[in-house]
Design a protein around this motif. Structure first.
Motif, PDB file in Angstrom:
ATOM      1  N   ALA A 167       0.856  -1.184   0.000  1.00 24.76           N
ATOM      2  CA  ALA A 167       0.000   0.000   0.000  1.00 24.76           C
ATOM      3  C   ALA A 167       0.895   1.238   0.000  1.00 24.76           C
ATOM      4  O   ALA A 167       1.700   1.437   0.915  1.00 24.76           O
ATOM      5  N   GLN A 252      -0.656  -0.608  -4.527  1.00 25.63           N
ATOM      6  CA  GLN A 252      -1.975   0.018  -4.424  1.00 25.63           C
ATOM      7  C   GLN A 252      -1.803   1.467  -3.977  1.00 25.63           C
ATOM      8  O   GLN A 252      -1.267   1.730  -2.902  1.00 25.63           O
ATOM      9  N   PRO A 254      -3.615   4.863  -2.830  1.00 21.48           N
ATOM     10  CA  PRO A 254      -4.924   5.267  -2.299  1.00 21.48           C
ATOM     11  C   PRO A 254      -5.482   6.475  -3.033  1.00 21.48           C
ATOM     12  O   PRO A 254      -4.740   7.278  -3.612  1.00 21.48           O
TER      13      PRO A 254
END
Length: 258
Positions: A167, A252, A254
């Motif tokens: 992330a 990933q 955000p």
């Protein structure tokens, strides 16, 4: 002169028969008693598969120390008991193996065959987590140590950071390669090939971003959503090394806060 047969003499054949049967029965029982243990013996040179449980929390691996034998195949049953995403990496100078990254409360597995004796490092490979304490060691007994760090074997190896399913914080991400048996040389890009030397090509979503003679590069301005990072090892002239060597990971990004 006729032969005289007494009752005792007539009994001898039966007695001999009884003795023969008894010897045969004892032999059978003796063989039957040893047979199961013979069946249970492992074939020479084989190693048993082992299973161990590892719990990942903030900020430790539990347990963090293991002892094995060279050649053991170990199945790590991994549970994330923490609040953040974690994974497990097992590595030495010759092997780098990673489990999938799992969220809080999830489980996964990682199977590793320990080809070398010596020490393997185990960590959570999420950036920063090992620095906070998520580290441990495997001690492997045997007689086949891994090559020393920097020892040239002529077989390049590459490890990519970030790991799969990382992330991203914000909209930028540092990408780094760690290489074994291969030297990066920015001055020789597009030059003559030299064995064990070259550069790496960085791709983002299958688009070539840069050809690099340094081990790291920072991607800026990443849009929200998943992106695939891929690193490919290249010779000086830009051709792929043989055998081809690449590594990729999905990150990933955000969505921006409203």
């Amino acid at each position: 002169m006729s032969e005289v047969t007494t009752p005792a003499m007539r009994a001898r054949p039966k007695r001999y028969l009884y003795i023969a049967v008894l010897i045969g029965l004892l032999s059978f029982l003796a063989y039957g008693a040893t047979y199961p243990s013979m069946q249970a013996e492992a074939a020479p040179g084989t190693q048993a598969s082992l299973e161990v449980d590892v719990d990942l929390t903030e900020w430790e691996l539990n347990p963090s120390q293991f002892d094995f034998q060279q050649g053991d195949t170990v199945l790590f049953n991994i549970t994330n008991s923490g609040r953040f995403s974690h994974n497990l990496e097992v590595s030495n100078t010759a092997q780098h193996l990673n489990s999938p990254t799992i969220g809080a409360g999830e489980t996964t597995t990682l199977e590793v065959t320990l080809d070398n004796s010596g020490t393997y490092t185990i960590i959570c490979a999420i950036p920063g987590h090992s620095d906070l304490g998520m580290t441990g060691e495997l001690t492997v007994s045997g007689d086949n140590p891994a090559p020393a760090e920097g020892e040239f074997l002529g077989i390049p190896a590459m490890r990519l950071s970030p790991r799969n399913n990382t992330a991203v914080v914000g909209s930028s991400q540092e990408v780094r390669v760690t290489l074994h048996d291969f030297t990066l040389n920015a001055d020789s890009i597009e030059g003559a090939n030299v064995g064990g030397e070259g550069h790496w090509a960085l791709f983002l979503d299958d688009e070539l971003i840069a050809s690099l003679g340094e081990p790291s590069y920072t991607l800026e301005g990443l849009s929200a959503g998943p992106h695939v990072i891929r690193a490919e090892l290249r010779n000086n002239d830009g051709s792929a090394v043989e055998p081809a060597l690449s590594s990729e990971a999905t990150i990933q990004v955000p969505a921006a806060a409203p």
